[in-house]
Every structure is written in C-alpha cells, then in structure tokens.
Design a protein around this motif. Sequence first.
Motif, PDB file in Angstrom:
ATOM      1  N   PHE A   1       0.811  -1.213   0.000  1.00  0.00           N
ATOM      2  CA  PHE A   1       0.000   0.000   0.000  1.00  0.00           C
ATOM      3  C   PHE A   1       0.846   1.265   0.000  1.00  0.00           C
TER       4      PHE A   1
ATOM      5  N   PHE B   1       0.037   5.425   0.623  1.00  0.00           N
ATOM      6  CA  PHE B   1      -1.026   6.337   1.039  1.00  0.00           C
ATOM      7  C   PHE B   1      -0.730   7.758   0.591  1.00  0.00           C
ATOM      8  N   GLN B   2      -1.784   8.514   0.490  1.00  0.00           N
ATOM      9  CA  GLN B   2      -1.615   9.919   0.093  1.00  0.00           C
ATOM     10  C   GLN B   2      -0.710  10.646   1.081  1.00  0.00           C
ATOM     11  N   HIS B   3      -0.915  10.409   2.373  1.00  0.00           N
ATOM     12  CA  HIS B   3      -0.158  11.123   3.406  1.00  0.00           C
ATOM     13  C   HIS B   3       0.986  10.286   3.963  1.00  0.00           C
TER      14      HIS B   3
ATOM     15  N   HIS C   1       2.130   8.203   5.720  1.00  0.00           N
ATOM     16  CA  HIS C   1       1.888   7.385   6.921  1.00  0.00           C
ATOM     17  C   HIS C   1       3.092   6.560   7.309  1.00  0.00           C
ATOM     18  N   LEU C   2       4.237   7.213   7.327  1.00  0.00           N
ATOM     19  CA  LEU C   2       5.391   6.568   7.951  1.00  0.00           C
ATOM     20  C   LEU C   2       5.212   6.612   9.466  1.00  0.00           C
ATOM     21  N   LEU C   3       5.894   5.681  10.151  1.00  0.00           N
ATOM     22  CA  LEU C   3       5.786   5.644  11.619  1.00  0.00           C
ATOM     23  C   LEU C   3       6.832   6.599  12.185  1.00  0.00           C
ATOM     24  N   ASP C   4       6.326   7.600  12.935  1.00  0.00           N
ATOM     25  CA  ASP C   4       7.191   8.704  13.360  1.00  0.00           C
ATOM     26  C   ASP C   4       8.303   8.298  14.296  1.00  0.00           C
TER      27      ASP C   4
ATOM     28  N   ASP D   1      -3.175   5.116  -3.078  1.00  0.00           N
ATOM     29  CA  ASP D   1      -4.312   6.023  -2.904  1.00  0.00           C
ATOM     30  C   ASP D   1      -3.812   7.456  -2.993  1.00  0.00           C
ATOM     31  N   GLU D   2      -3.991   8.039  -4.175  1.00  0.00           N
ATOM     32  CA  GLU D   2      -3.532   9.406  -4.453  1.00  0.00           C
ATOM     33  C   GLU D   2      -2.090   9.591  -4.006  1.00  0.00           C
TER      34      GLU D   2
ATOM     35  N   LYS E   1      10.284   8.083  25.066  1.00  0.00           N
ATOM     36  CA  LYS E   1       9.986   9.361  24.399  1.00  0.00           C
ATOM     37  C   LYS E   1       8.844  10.082  25.107  1.00  0.00           C
TER      38      LYS E   1
ATOM     39  N   ARG F   1      -3.733   6.479  13.993  1.00  0.00           N
ATOM     40  CA  ARG F   1      -3.106   6.484  12.658  1.00  0.00           C
ATOM     41  C   ARG F   1      -1.990   5.464  12.594  1.00  0.00           C
ATOM     42  N   GLU F   2      -1.126   5.489  13.625  1.00  0.00           N
ATOM     43  CA  GLU F   2       0.005   4.551  13.626  1.00  0.00           C
ATOM     44  C   GLU F   2      -0.497   3.110  13.583  1.00  0.00           C
TER      45      GLU F   2
ATOM     46  N   VAL G   1      -1.822   2.224  10.170  1.00  0.00           N
ATOM     47  CA  VAL G   1      -0.726   1.992   9.224  1.00  0.00           C
ATOM     48  C   VAL G   1      -0.154   0.602   9.420  1.00  0.00           C
TER      49      VAL G   1
ATOM     50  N   ALA H   1      -2.389  -1.816   7.936  1.00  0.00           N
ATOM     51  CA  ALA H   1      -2.297  -1.757   6.472  1.00  0.00           C
ATOM     52  C   ALA H   1      -1.013  -2.408   5.979  1.00  0.00           C
ATOM     53  N   LEU H   2       0.026  -2.380   6.776  1.00  0.00           N
ATOM     54  CA  LEU H   2       1.296  -2.979   6.372  1.00  0.00           C
ATOM     55  C   LEU H   2       1.334  -4.477   6.649  1.00  0.00           C
TER      56      LEU H   2
ATOM     57  N   HIS I   1      -8.860   2.183   6.470  1.00  0.00           N
ATOM     58  CA  HIS I   1      -8.792   3.124   5.367  1.00  0.00           C
ATOM     59  C   HIS I   1      -9.391   4.457   5.765  1.00  0.00           C
TER      60      HIS I   1
ATOM     61  N   LEU J   1      -6.841   6.353   7.731  1.00  0.00           N
ATOM     62  CA  LEU J   1      -5.697   6.845   6.957  1.00  0.00           C
ATOM     63  C   LEU J   1      -6.134   7.887   5.941  1.00  0.00           C
ATOM     64  N   LYS J   2      -7.315   7.719   5.395  1.00  0.00           N
ATOM     65  CA  LYS J   2      -7.793   8.681   4.409  1.00  0.00           C
ATOM     66  C   LYS J   2      -8.018  10.023   5.054  1.00  0.00           C
TER      67      LYS J   2
END
Lengths: 225, 809
Positions: free
Chosen positions: A91, A93-95, A97-100, A170-171, B17, B302-303, B306, B309-310, B399, B402-403
């Motif tokens: 996948f 993603f548009q943004h 979405h890496l893990l910070d 996705d975009e 952290k 979000r994390e 993701v 999704a991974l 989705h 994340l969207k």
Amino acid sequence: MNAALIEVRGLEKSVASRGGREFILRQIDLTVAAGEFVSVMGPSGSGKSTLLNIVGLFDADFAGEYRLAGQAVHALDAKARGDLGRATIGFIFQHYHLLDDLTVAENLAVPLDYRDVRAAERAARVADALDRFQIVGKKDLYPNQLSGGQQQLVAVARAVIAAPKVILADEPTGALHSTQGKMIMDLLCELNAAGTTIVQVTHHEGHAARGTRVVRLQDGWLDAA
Amino acid sequence: MISMIRDLRYAMRTLAKDYGFTATCSLMLAFGLGLVIFMFAAIKGFFLIELPFDEPEQLTHVEYANPKLDDDSIEVNWYDYLEMVRSQRSFEALAAWSGGTINLSADEVPERYDGVFITANGFDVLRVEPILGRGFLPGEDQAGAPLPVLIGHALWTNRFVADPRVVGKQVRVNGRDATIVGVMPPGFEFPIRNQVWIPQQRPAGEPRTDSVSVEVYGRLKPGVDVVQAESDIGAISAQLAKDFPDTNQDLVPVLKPYKDEFVGRQTKRIVGTMFAAVLLVLLIACANVANLILARNTERTRELAVRTALGASRWQIVRAMLAETLVIALLGAGLGLVVAQFGITALDRALIASEDPAPYFVDWSIDWRVALFAFGIALVTGFLAGLLPALRASRHDVHDVLKDAGRGSAGRGLTRLTRGLVIGEIALSCVLLVSAGLTVRSTFKANEVEVGVRMDGVLTGRIGLFESAYPDAAARQAFFRALLQRLAEVPGATQVAVTGSLPLSFIAHEPVLKQGEAPPARPNDRRFAGHVPVSPEFFATLEIPVLEGRGLSAGDQPDSALVAVVNKEFVAKVLGGATAVGSQLQVGRAENGAQRTVTIVGVVGDVLHEGDLEDGVEPVLYVPLAQADLRFASFIVRGAGDPLLLAPAVRRAMQQVDRDLPIYWLRTLEDWFRLALFDHRLIGTLFGVFAGFALLLAAAGIYAVLAFAVGTRTREIGVRRALGAQDQGIMRMVLGQGLKQLAVGLGIGMLLAAVFAQLLSSFLLDVSTLDPVTYLAVLAMLGGVTALACLVPALRALRVDPMEALRYE
C-alpha cells in the motif's frame, strides 16, 4: 493477455441509512491483469476510496465476487484474508503514513516484521531497498527530518519491500508538489515496467495517463473497465 | 519470542519518548503494586514460614483446645506434658518451654530479660547446638540441680563483649547462683526473640494445679504423620481427662506443624482482609492506567492503522500494545518494591514498639520470593491494565483513519468503556474508604474507652520476687511494705500503691461461688472472676470511686477476717444485682485446699483489664495485698508533673529496698493504654493508607479522563459557544459528565462496601459495619474530591475560544 490478478464481478457496497440502504458502489465489474498499471478516477464521493478499500482487503462487507490472485476473497475468513493480503498487496497512502518513532530503515523493516522474515534476511532486504531507492544516506533519519517527497519515496520503498504482487496507491502524489509528484510517478512507472501490477486512485489526469488504463467511477458506477 | 523481544524494545523506546505518560502510569501502578508486594511480604513471613531447623516439617506443636469454651489454644499443664513424654509413641522426643522473667546479673546491676524455661532436651529436639560451650545436659532440668544458663549471640556480643571466656562464668539468675555454659548461634532467638535460656526446674511435690503451663513441641518419628500423632496424644489426653476431670475435662489435643502455631484465626482474617483491600487498590490503579492508555491510543490510531495496512494481524497489534503496559508494569513493580520496603520497615518498628514482635524466624524481608512475586504480579497487572485498551486499539477502520490524514476519533464505544472504568474506580475507592472509616472510627472509640481510672500522672513498674531471696509469704509482705514506704518518700510522689494487676494488663482469675451456692457438677462450668491483690491506697491512687461500703484498709491484715472489694460488674454478673456489702463468697479451688470464705466490704467502679477493650469489663475481686501472697507485682506512683521524671528516683528507691532486684516495664499508665490500642491503631493506620492511595488514584484517574474528554470536545465546545452557550451551560455539560459517573460509582460502591465491611466486623470496637456516620462521611469526601477533579477540566472548558476551536480542525 496476462492472467487476471484482480477480478471483481457484480461488486456492490451499501450502508444502512434512514431511508433504507445507500449504495456507494453499484455492480462493479473490473479485471486487472498482472503487470497492468490501472488508474481509477472520479469526482469526490464517486466511491474510489471505497473500491480501493475493498480491493485492499480492508473492507469485507460487500456483495458480489472478488478474486485476488485466483482466490475468492468473498469466501475467505478474516485470518485467511489477512494472510492473502500480506502475501499479495503493498500500500501507498496519500499522506505517506510513515511511523514517526521509527527511522527510515526501521520503517522499511515493518512489513517484513509482519511477514515473519528472519532477522538476517530482513536486514538484507532493507539494505537492498535503501540502495535501490537511493536513500542509504537517510536510513537513520526520522520521518520528520525528511521532505514530503522523500517521505513518499520511503513509503513506496516500504510498499514494495515485501515483493507484493500488486501495489495499491491512494492518491500517491496528492500531498506533493509537482516536482515531487513527477518523481513518484516516475518511480511507479519503473516498478510497473519491472513487472509490478499497480492500481492507483488519482485526481491528476496527467498522472492517470501514465498508466496503462484508466477507469472512471461516477456515483458508484464504473464507466469503463 | 524474538517478536516479543522486538515489541518490548520498541515499547521501551516509545515510552522513553513519552516520559511524562510513562512516569504517571508507572507511579500509579507503583502505589498499587507496592501495597500488594508489602502484603505479600507479610503473608510470606506469616504463612510461608521456613523454620530455621533441620527437617522442620517434622517439628510439631502440641496444645489443647476446649471446644465447649470456644478456646482453641490452651497450653499444656507441666504434668500432662510429663505424662505425654512417658506414654507417647509418635515422637522421637517431646520438649517444652515456658516464658517468664529472668533477671540476670553478672558483675553489675541485674538486668531483666524475657527468658525461656526449657526442658533439657529442648535444643536437641530442634537439632541446634551452641557455638560456644555446650547445651543443657539430661538431668539439669530436675529440681535442685545446679543451674546452667545459655545466652544468645546478641547478648553475648553486647553485654559480654563477645568474650569467649563467658563459658563457665558465674552469674546470678533470679536470685540463684548459675553458670553460663554456652552461647547460641547468631540469629537464634527461640522461641520468639529470646536471649536467655535456663532449664525448666519444677519444685518437687508441686501441686498439679499450681504448676506452669508450657508450650509443647516434638519431632515426629520417620513415617509418622500429624494425624497419627494426634490420635496417640488423644488417647493420653482422654486418660488424663478421666484421671483429672477438674482440670482436663473437655480438653482435646491439637497438633499442628510448629510453623502454624504463630498464625491464629484472627491473624489469618486480618491478613486476608488486608490483602483483599490492597488488591482493590491495585485494581483502581489498573483502571486508571487503562484509561490513560485508552486516551493515548486515540492519538495513535493512525500509527495502528498503518501497521494494520502494512500487514499486522490483530494479535500483533495487541501484542505490541501489551508490551508497552508490561514495561510500565515492570517499572511500577520496581518502584513498588521501594514502597513495600518502606512499609516493611515501618511495620517492623511498630511491632517492636508494641512489645509483641513476631518470632525471630518470621521473615518478611524482600527476598527472591517477594521479587519473584513482584515480577509475576507485574505481568498480571500489565495484562489487566493493557488488555482492554489493546483489544480496543486493534479494532479500527483502517482506510477511513488513513484517508482522514490520521485524525483519531474516540467513538462512542471508547467513551463507554472509559466511563465504565471510572465508575469502577469510584466504586472500589468507596469500599476502601468505608473500610478505613470504620476502622478509624473503631480506633477513636477505643481511644474514648472509659478505663475507669485517672491515667495521667502515673508511673508504673513491675517486679518479680524470687524464691531464693524471698522464700515465704512473710518475707514477701515485708518487701512490699518496705517498697511502699520508700516509694512514698520519692520526691514528687503524691500517692503510691502496689497491685497484682494493673489496668489494661494481664489479670489472674479465681473460681468464685456465692455463699451457699453449690459448685457446678462439671469443673469447667465454674464461674471465674478477676482476682487482684492490692495495697489499701490502690483505689485512691488511681481515683477509682468507692460506690458502696468501704475500700481496703491498713487494718485488713493476714490475721483479720478475709475481705474483698468487688466491682459493679461483679455485683451485676455474679450477685445478680443483690446487695453486695456484707455478703460472702467462696473463692479459690477447693481441690487445692485453697478455697476460702471472703466477705465483701465494698463496691468500686469498673476498671478495664487485659482483653477488655473488645469484651467489656469483667467481674473483679480486689483483695488486700496483706491477705494474699504475691511474687510478681506492679507498683504505681502518682506525681504532680511528668511521671517519667520520677523514674530515676523510683529506681533509687527500689535499690534501697533490694539492690539486686531490677524493675521492668517502667512506663506510664498512658503507655499501657497506647499498647492496648496497638492492634486497633495498626489496622486503622493500614486501612487509612490503603484508602488514601485509593482516593488519590481515583481522583487522578477521574481528572485525567475528564481533562482528556474536554480536550476531544474542544470543537464541540467552540460550536456551542458560537451558538450562544454560556458558562453555566458549558459547566453543566462537563460537570454533568463527571458527576453522573460519580453518582453511579457511589451507588455501586456503597453496596459493595457494606458487603466488604462484614469482613471487618470482628476487628471493630463498638462500631456497626453499617455505621451511618462513616458512610455519609465517605459520600461527602469522595463526592467532594471527585467534584474538585471535575472542576479543573470544567474551568478549562470555559476558556475555550470559539474561533480557535472552530479552526481546530
């Protein structure tokens, strides 16, 4: 003609509403052959994201048939769908979405972690990906130390590191400026040229044209397959 | 396993952290875990005792019980013990000990010790040998034999400077010449915390009923178990009951592993109840942490999406979340060990100050067992606190999340869960606060107990006269006369007296019959009353009112008519309210030839003696000191100022009467009262600590949840403001949320508290488990604290700028 990797027949998606049911997708028939680069376009609310959700195995609540790499997704249970997804899909993603909290290298390793790849092989594949995408020098940086384009680059690398059969994007250029967007599209085309099947959702006509085929959604209906 | 280690490493990095969150959660769990670890250490000490002897499982304690009197712990008469030794077939050997005062003098002023009178084979049964010199030899526990002494290692080190020449040293023990024959090993303080042992030498021809009661123990023969041994001793006991019905009727032998002797029913109940209480505190802490994690997870949606999704499976997400709570729990357990150590140190000090320490081999220090328990409870806690949030976190619409560029959403389900946890916290806090309130009320009641004497300004001390120095009653009477005279001359002393039994301390009992009353058919059905010899000044010195007739006088001498003064309770219980003055009693045991006729000359007010705090006053008979024969007595000196200032002069006065006689338990009457209250105060203090932690945790939890809720509703508040909402409306919205949870929590909590309080009923003095004052106070306190916890976020909500809020997205 290559074998179909993605086959959708009579796909429908609806949600309950006050008046009964509201359809988001209607009678979608779509086939994506292995090696294709398909762009899905349509106005907001046309159902593009919903279709990608279903194809990406995030949403199992649909009617109709969906075959992925020859397997009938509509007949699989949650675990089997998860296994199929890990074996088949990557996948973007548009943004990004890496893990910070992870470095670039660690972000690349995450999909391999979830596929039980042994440590030695994992390290090797991460090194290969860093090299392939020319981001070796950034391997110890964190996402907030990268530009948008660089983050999306890492996200693309992460999407392909587990050698998926298909990449769903996705975009992928939606949050990038034009130069960065071009860079990403060049990369996707290279991947496709090397044999990776790609399905992208995009608003950008120019980027859509870089694929092998464009399909358009309108009010949940597919205009062309 | 490797994945788990990876999860743990990632968890540690993430938590490092977010150190504020980590510290908050760890501290919360540290409170709860610290208390649980502390209680486990106490349980380990009392219930998992390892006797420091060879093959300790063979050591068995032997005693009697009397089911008809509901007394499950009666020491064995010395002569019964001798019969057991003669007839038993189950033990390799039986031994016995009794405790008592041992005055030991070497070259200087004698010092008093809690001594042990033990059979010559006592240490052989334990298989413990001295490190210097020898143990007792067979025959040394016979009447008239030369007196050997064994001393403890600490005594040897402190008083004899660890001089190896102490073996063979001539000393005086209880007025008799004695020889130190050995030094026991370091740490050996059998049976409690004792440092001086002499053989149990009973006088020849001693009447059975005058003899000492002893603690009997033995080493079972190989292949014999406690049940078989109990049957064996049971047969001996049955014969003794036939031969001596007056003393042994209804007695049944009770045999148990020696280590179980120190944990009575009451102790088990107290420790069990406290363990339940600290588990409640831990549950509250877990609920708090769970809420904090739930709140934090909404920012990690979000994390988590993701990761899904991974390719992360639900189990992998849950595992990662649990790894974080496990790290927090382990940190909490580490801090909890420190908290527990504080508690253990404080408890040790308190028990030593109470003069009722646990036996020396009761070890509640933090050792590998406690550390292992801490690790285990940390795992369970991490699971408890983390499971619900982890399951919650693993369910999300990938989705959509994340969207939406990663904006988390609390959702109705999460809020319901959070509300449920807060309600649970309030309910559990309620239970603990009510328990604490009841025990504290009980302590206050105990403090207010009317002892029946004027306690301020009184110094007391105890002395023991030994046969060798005071061989007959006349010598002992002369001593007491001289003592009273010397004490009266002490500067600052206004009144002095001597008594066999001080208020709030142990009291002897004698059987009593009204004149003309037939003795009961069964000796065990006899009526007993407290029997206290006192000097004539006793009532005046302690300001005990004489209600009828007269007190005791100097005219009550050995050759005059035998008289007594009774208390009000005696009149009510024994005389049935009849006129007391002038009536006669039969006092003493007829079978010993010790029964005598006594005339009541007065009635005095009730005074509390030993054990009366829970049971109320008992009937007491005060007899003239001159008409009794005391070897052990307490003196009372009333002064104008601080009674402890009289102590040096009192010691000098004693020296003038007998320079070899030490005074012990030199303390004020108020000190006796404080000791009598020790158990109540200890339980009240512990429950107060538990409840204090619970209240703190609950308040912190409620504050955190509400603060987070206000944070997530910032946009809503802004919209409401833009639509015209005023301060009261916003306050009502925020406070209403918190107060609704409070009301439900209190309702459930009060019901649970009423049930839990039943476990405390036997510890409470004059306080009902449904005491309305306590329940109302808890309602007010918990309600007030929770309302405060709600107020801060509510005030913050008032400061939300509508325009800022609408730009929030």
